[in-house]
Motif scaffolding. Structure first.
Motif, PDB file in Angstrom:
ATOM      1  N   LEU A  10      26.175 -61.344 -38.480  1.00  0.00           N
ATOM      2  CA  LEU A  10      25.648 -60.863 -39.753  1.00  0.00           C
ATOM      3  C   LEU A  10      24.528 -61.787 -40.209  1.00  0.00           C
ATOM      4  N   LEU A  11      23.377 -61.221 -40.526  1.00  0.00           N
ATOM      5  CA  LEU A  11      22.223 -61.971 -41.037  1.00  0.00           C
ATOM      6  C   LEU A  11      22.023 -61.556 -42.490  1.00  0.00           C
ATOM      7  N   LEU A  12      22.403 -62.427 -43.422  1.00  0.00           N
ATOM      8  CA  LEU A  12      22.462 -62.068 -44.835  1.00  0.00           C
ATOM      9  C   LEU A  12      21.423 -62.848 -45.629  1.00  0.00           C
ATOM     10  N   VAL A  25      27.092 -57.063 -51.488  1.00  0.00           N
ATOM     11  CA  VAL A  25      27.026 -57.475 -50.086  1.00  0.00           C
ATOM     12  C   VAL A  25      28.330 -58.148 -49.679  1.00  0.00           C
ATOM     13  N   GLU A  26      28.898 -58.961 -50.573  1.00  0.00           N
ATOM     14  CA  GLU A  26      30.182 -59.601 -50.288  1.00  0.00           C
ATOM     15  C   GLU A  26      31.280 -58.562 -50.066  1.00  0.00           C
ATOM     16  N   LYS A  27      31.314 -57.537 -50.915  1.00  0.00           N
ATOM     17  CA  LYS A  27      32.315 -56.479 -50.750  1.00  0.00           C
ATOM     18  C   LYS A  27      32.123 -55.747 -49.425  1.00  0.00           C
ATOM     19  N   LEU A  28      30.873 -55.448 -49.103  1.00  0.00           N
ATOM     20  CA  LEU A  28      30.579 -54.697 -47.879  1.00  0.00           C
ATOM     21  C   LEU A  28      30.994 -55.482 -46.640  1.00  0.00           C
ATOM     22  N   CYS A  29      30.621 -56.755 -46.583  1.00  0.00           N
ATOM     23  CA  CYS A  29      30.907 -57.551 -45.384  1.00  0.00           C
ATOM     24  C   CYS A  29      32.394 -57.870 -45.263  1.00  0.00           C
ATOM     25  N   SER A  30      33.058 -58.164 -46.379  1.00  0.00           N
ATOM     26  CA  SER A  30      34.501 -58.412 -46.314  1.00  0.00           C
ATOM     27  C   SER A  30      35.246 -57.146 -45.903  1.00  0.00           C
ATOM     28  N   GLU A  44      34.518 -60.099 -32.220  1.00  0.00           N
ATOM     29  CA  GLU A  44      34.083 -61.443 -32.618  1.00  0.00           C
ATOM     30  C   GLU A  44      32.895 -61.310 -33.562  1.00  0.00           C
ATOM     31  N   LEU A  45      32.813 -62.256 -34.514  1.00  0.00           N
ATOM     32  CA  LEU A  45      31.800 -62.127 -35.561  1.00  0.00           C
ATOM     33  C   LEU A  45      31.326 -63.506 -35.996  1.00  0.00           C
ATOM     34  N   GLY A  46      30.027 -63.608 -36.270  1.00  0.00           N
ATOM     35  CA  GLY A  46      29.427 -64.807 -36.831  1.00  0.00           C
ATOM     36  C   GLY A  46      28.615 -64.459 -38.063  1.00  0.00           C
ATOM     37  N   VAL A  47      28.376 -65.454 -38.920  1.00  0.00           N
ATOM     38  CA  VAL A  47      27.678 -65.217 -40.186  1.00  0.00           C
ATOM     39  C   VAL A  47      26.535 -66.209 -40.314  1.00  0.00           C
ATOM     40  N   VAL A  48      25.336 -65.679 -40.571  1.00  0.00           N
ATOM     41  CA  VAL A  48      24.147 -66.489 -40.817  1.00  0.00           C
ATOM     42  C   VAL A  48      23.559 -66.069 -42.156  1.00  0.00           C
ATOM     43  N   VAL A  49      23.288 -67.032 -43.017  1.00  0.00           N
ATOM     44  CA  VAL A  49      22.643 -66.747 -44.304  1.00  0.00           C
ATOM     45  C   VAL A  49      21.286 -67.433 -44.318  1.00  0.00           C
ATOM     46  N   PHE A  50      20.289 -66.780 -44.891  1.00  0.00           N
ATOM     47  CA  PHE A  50      18.954 -67.367 -44.997  1.00  0.00           C
ATOM     48  C   PHE A  50      18.462 -67.239 -46.435  1.00  0.00           C
ATOM     49  N   GLY A  51      17.664 -68.238 -46.833  1.00  0.00           N
ATOM     50  CA  GLY A  51      17.233 -68.364 -48.221  1.00  0.00           C
ATOM     51  C   GLY A  51      17.919 -69.526 -48.915  1.00  0.00           C
ATOM     52  N   ILE A  69      17.807 -71.782 -43.208  1.00  0.00           N
ATOM     53  CA  ILE A  69      18.747 -70.878 -42.520  1.00  0.00           C
ATOM     54  C   ILE A  69      20.017 -71.662 -42.211  1.00  0.00           C
ATOM     55  N   THR A  70      21.157 -71.112 -42.602  1.00  0.00           N
ATOM     56  CA  THR A  70      22.442 -71.801 -42.439  1.00  0.00           C
ATOM     57  C   THR A  70      23.407 -70.904 -41.668  1.00  0.00           C
ATOM     58  N   VAL A  71      24.006 -71.497 -40.620  1.00  0.00           N
ATOM     59  CA  VAL A  71      25.061 -70.783 -39.901  1.00  0.00           C
ATOM     60  C   VAL A  71      26.354 -71.007 -40.684  1.00  0.00           C
ATOM     61  N   LEU A  72      26.743 -70.004 -41.421  1.00  0.00           N
ATOM     62  CA  LEU A  72      27.920 -70.131 -42.282  1.00  0.00           C
ATOM     63  C   LEU A  72      29.213 -70.085 -41.478  1.00  0.00           C
TER      64      LEU A  72
END
Length: 684
Positions: A10-12, A25-30, A44-51, A69-72
């Motif tokens: 996920l690139l958020l 967005v939190e509701k959608l991804c959860s 399997e899933l990974g989360v990346v946030v940018f900004g 950019i942070t790999v959450l």
């Protein structure tokens, strides 16, 4: 299965311009993770946030750049911790670069899986794309995107982009948005990608496919136009109703130390003889199915069933062609199917395209008889509609909808409004107010639909999954309040109602609301109050009566017909009591008139007429009473009876008019003049 597991990153975008929609967005991804825990627990899933203000990713450390950019969350099997992580996304402080985020996500997938699992690696980008991306060191932005798209295609990756606009981007630079949209369109052309634009929190909830359904063919074979002309086709389901997941029984009997325990509950059945001679278990080969036919049970063996069972041959045949106007949209049943030519078969592709374009040009549809598999018991008849593709890379196809058989059709006949009395007909102002109300309820008044079907989630399922996730963490948790976003789907739009307040005011002004006399007080309440008020006095007596079980009256007797009638009318355990009470009291009144015994008998008949009139008004059934009064008038005229009309007139027991019961066809004036008509003819 584990071999079909998906690898998703996920690139958020969490920049300042996205803060207003991050809660959605939190509701959608959860919700995405919650559904994967139910349907695809090996994904399997990974989360990346940018900004974000800080930077935390491998590329920043290895080659530099890729700031903010942070790999959450690194890529791992979905679990409950991922839900908690996605429900608490950080709020960024700078404008992020979505192209850098795509590269970081690709790097994570390449490093973990290399060339494995092609076609099952996916990126999902959620951003508003209203800020410019950085210029590359060499070449143009388009060249950079082309290079990334080619690398993505080589690695077998797919990308899904959800662009949030609408009121969240009103003040954005249109030139920057157009440039970003153009760059995202390059991914669509070069890779297997999907770009969705949403403008409301409601449509955002339905934009991401939270459950991945692998398409499976329901038929592979020939589309037979004639015995000499057949086309090889594959048939898929285009749409399918999403239902509640199957909830299995869970057992806690397994020891906690046994980590391999499945906790599943298995149910087995044993069949034993009940004739008293034996109590042993009957083996399957000695059992036979029985079907009730009245009081008897008829045994039918499997061989007999197979002998009489209808076994159509697998295949699809064209029964004929007709104009599209002859098949109404409301006749479509069940799910929609997609007919495509056999992949890789050029001749079949050309044949399907030729027939589809000819049908489109002639505005024709085909009627098909379908048997999807061998041994299928039911035959499907439906309509085949051409689907002309607008993309050169996608061939033409057909849509198939099931049509009803004669026994599936329900014809409901409604009377025309023109058959109602003139007093019931609306005037011009009322008609205008009603028309404006219907037009106001249009979900697409300006050509843009408010709740797009493809972007509107099922609110019942969404609420179920959220409650299920809460119960998994807190078994004793109460049902949470309905989410505000889901309220916009199932409840009236407050903004729409406020904007059209004048329409509601006009409707209230031109339509006077009156209380329904049927709902003022039920006959049971009225009769119970009357009986308790006339039969008892004092609080002690009332309590003694209430403690006694009510006496059920099944027939109107000769001694107390009025009381029996009122008791039968108050019995509502069966709707037939009212009809029976009215019918029996009518017969009792006629019997009292035919066999009179002085004035007392007429007096008793008049009391019964008064009780019948009141009961018919309460039940809004004027017909039986008015018919009885006409028979009494005819009887008095034939017999020259004068006293009975006078008694009825003194009690004002006239016909039930329309003002007292809506179903009556007697006017108030006709009811008042009824006693005049009842006067006996003078002797000549």
């Amino acid at each position: 299965m584990a071999r079909n597991k998906e690898k998703l990153v996920l690139l958020l975008d969490v920049g300042p311009s996205m803060h207003g929609v991050l809660s959605e967005v939190e509701k959608l991804c959860s919700m995405l993770v919650e559904k994967k825990l139910i349907f695809s627990k090996y994904d399997e899933l990974g989360v990346v946030v940018f900004g974000t203000e800080e930077s935390n990713n491998d590329l920043t450390t290895e080659v530099g750049g890729y700031q903010n950019i942070t790999v959450l969350q690194d890529i791992k099997v979905v679990d409950g911790d991922l839900v908690d992580t996605l429900q608490k996304l950080p709020r960024g402080t700078v404008d992020g670069d979505f192209l850098d985020a795509i590269v970081v996500g690709m790097d994570m997938l390449i490093k973990k899986y290399k060339d494995l699992h092609k076609g099952k690696k996916r990126l999902c980008l959620i951003t508003n794309a209203i800020h410019p991306i950085k210029d590359p060191f060499e070449g143009s932005k388009e060249d950079q995107v082309m290079t990334i798209a080619e690398q993505m295609a080589a690695q077998g990756m797919k990308i899904e982009s959800i662009v949030v606009r609408g009121r969240f981007s009103r003040d954005a630079n249109k030139g920057v948005m157009d440039e970003n949209d153009h760059l995202l369109s390059i991914f669509s052309k070069k890779t297997r990608t999907r770009t969705v634009y949403v403008d409301t929190p409601t449509s955002l909830l339905g934009a991401l496919k939270t459950r991945r359904v692998t398409p499976v063919t329901v038929f592979r074979g020939h589309l037979e136009l004639s015995p000499q002309m057949k086309i090889k086709v594959w048939v898929y389901k285009k749409t399918q109703e999403e239902k509640f997941p199957t909830l299995k029984k869970y057992s806690e009997k397994a020891p906690a130390s046994n980590k391999l325990a499945t906790h599943q509950v298995k149910i087995s059945y044993e069949y034993k003889s009940v004739d008293g001679s034996s109590n042993s278990v009957i083996p399957p080969e000695q059992r036979i199915k029985g079907y009730r036919y009245g009081p008897q049970v008829v045994p039918i063996s499997t061989a007999e069933w197979d002998a009489v069972k209808f076994k159509p041959e697998k295949g699809i045949k064209v029964l004929g062609f007709t104009d599209a106007s002859n098949v109404k949209r409301h006749c479509y049943m069940k799910d929609v199917y997609l007919f495509i030519a056999e992949p890789g078969n050029t001749r079949a592709t050309l044949a399907v395209s030729a027939i589809a374009r000819a049908m489109k040009e002639m505005n024709a549809v085909a009627i098909l008889r379908c048997v999807w598999r061998q041994g299928q018991q039911n035959v499907v008849v439906g309509v085949l509609t051409p689907n002309i593709s607008q993309n050169d890379k996608i061939p033409d196809s057909f849509y198939f909808n099931v049509l009803p058989f004669a026994e599936d059709v329900r014809e409901y006949q409604f009377p025309s409004f023109n058959s109602f009395p003139a007093s019931w007909q609306p005037n011009d102002q009322q008609q205008k107010a009603a028309d404006e109300l219907v037009q106001m309820l249009d979900l697409a008044p300006s050509g843009k639909e408010a709740l797009l079907p493809e972007f509107t989630p099922n609110p019942v399922l969404e609420r179920f999954y959220r409650h299920l996730e809460l119960k998994a963490k807190q078994p004793d948790a109460a049902v949470p309040p309905l989410d505000e976003t889901l309220k916009k789907i199932i409840e009236p739009d407050l903004e729409l109602v406020a904007e059209n307040k004048s329409v509601f005011d006009a409707l209230h002004r031109h339509f006077e609301l009156k209380q329904n006399p049927k709902l003022k007080k039920s006959s049971r309440q009225w009769y119970q109050e009357k009986q308790s008020g006339s039969n008892v006095s004092g609080g002690q007596a009332v309590n003694s009566i209430e403690n006694q079980p009510p006496v059920k009256i099944e027939k109107i007797g000769d001694l107390t017909p009025v009381q029996d009638f009122e008791a039968m009318m108050s019995q509502r355990d069966n709707p037939e009591w009212v009809e029976k009470a009215i019918k029996e009291l009518r017969e009792k009144i006629l019997a009292l008139l035919i066999h009179p015994d002085g004035e007392d008998k007429y007096q008793k008949a008049v009391e019964c007429v008064a009780a019948l009139r009141k009961g018919c008004i309460i039940e809004q059934e004027p017909g039986p009473y008015n018919d009885l009064m006409h028979r009494i008038r005819q009887y008095c005229e034939e017999k020259g009876i004068k006293s009975l009309p006078q008694l009825l007139a003194s009690r004002d027991l006239t016909l039930i008019s329309k003002s007292e019961a809506e179903d009556s066809n007697v006017t108030t004036e006709e009811a008042r003049s009824f006693f005049v008509k009842m006067e006996p003819k003078p002797d000549v």
